[in-house]
Design an enzyme around this catalytic site. Sequence first.
Site, PDB file in Angstrom:
ATOM      1  N   TYR A 127      74.351  80.905  58.050  1.00  0.00           N
ATOM      2  CA  TYR A 127      73.990  82.325  57.968  1.00  0.00           C
ATOM      3  C   TYR A 127      74.658  83.087  59.057  1.00  0.00           C
ATOM      4  O   TYR A 127      75.149  84.333  58.931  1.00  0.00           O
ATOM      5  CB  TYR A 127      72.771  82.469  58.043  1.00  0.00           C
ATOM      6  CG  TYR A 127      71.876  81.812  56.842  1.00  0.00           C
ATOM      7  CD1 TYR A 127      72.351  81.989  55.419  1.00  0.00           C
ATOM      8  CD2 TYR A 127      70.493  81.274  56.926  1.00  0.00           C
ATOM      9  CE1 TYR A 127      71.715  81.296  54.533  1.00  0.00           C
ATOM     10  CE2 TYR A 127      69.830  80.853  55.905  1.00  0.00           C
ATOM     11  CZ  TYR A 127      70.427  80.736  54.692  1.00  0.00           C
ATOM     12  OH  TYR A 127      69.773  80.224  53.619  1.00  0.00           O
ATOM     13  N   LYS A 131      68.553  77.738  66.767  1.00  0.00           N
ATOM     14  CA  LYS A 131      68.155  76.508  66.358  1.00  0.00           C
ATOM     15  C   LYS A 131      68.847  75.136  67.176  1.00  0.00           C
ATOM     16  O   LYS A 131      67.637  74.092  67.284  1.00  0.00           O
ATOM     17  CB  LYS A 131      68.257  76.051  64.896  1.00  0.00           C
ATOM     18  CG  LYS A 131      67.511  77.200  63.759  1.00  0.00           C
ATOM     19  CD  LYS A 131      66.085  76.910  64.022  1.00  0.00           C
ATOM     20  CE  LYS A 131      65.337  77.668  62.976  1.00  0.00           C
ATOM     21  NZ  LYS A 131      64.033  77.717  63.187  1.00  0.00           N
TER      22      LYS A 131
END
Length: 291
Positions: A162, A170
């Site tokens: 994305y 993350k």
Amino acid sequence: MATLTGKVAVVTGGSRGIGKGVAVALGAQGATVYVTGRTVATGTHELPGTVGETAAEVDRRGGRGVAVQVDHADDDQVAALFDRVARQQGRLDILVNNAFALPEDLTDGKPFWEKPLSQWGMVDVGVRSNYVAAWHAARIMVPARAGLIVAISGYTGVAYTYGVLFGMCKTAVDRMARDMAVELEPHNVASLSLWQALTYTERAKRNLAANPAMKEAAVTNPLGGCSPEFPGRVIAALASDDDVMKRSGGTFISAELAAEYGVTDVDGKLVSSMRSERGSPIWQPVSAGRC
């Protein structure tokens, strides 16, 4: 007998999505679950779900749900949450760091310089918020010499997903869980991160319905898809494992842990690992050797 009876958990970002699924799954095993989130009134968010509704579902599933309105960008609200847990329960066994400020345009495909700088909010609620919640949780867990801190992460830790900020966040979550584990190890408190593939949250189902072509992309491949309760079932197994410290510091694919523990999804199906399609975790448990 429910395996988590008498245990106390905090699940952040539990109004809907993975947080709701995890809270309900822990409740189904008898846990008392403090469910945090910003949404307390129906209709105030574009997606359904409130902290109160999640807490009520925890009750229905056999646990005890406690809804707490918390904006995880507000340190004072977070401190008040953990003070309340300590005061009311005198213990904290599980923290699941799930809250994440997902922007509505996350999946629009634009390069980072064409996305608004406001997307930095994912760092504030997604990375910093994990640290703050774990900081408070450790102050309860360390004196008790027991506890489990789980960060919800994903293959995004090693595979482009994305956009720049999402991947960075993350990756940071995985490394944070690892380094926390190093410092928590002498106190018998476990810290690890858990990788999810496509999870059929309210947001994911809405996006897939609006853009069916997303099913062809690796990140949203239904092959590794699961219900929001699935990671909660895996976390319940981890929290019930007397040898969970042997996993502390590692990054784990939830589908692979499920296979080890004999955990299935809510429909009884096995969930597939996406390791070969999306990549392998970097961090191994502290017990496997320090880096």
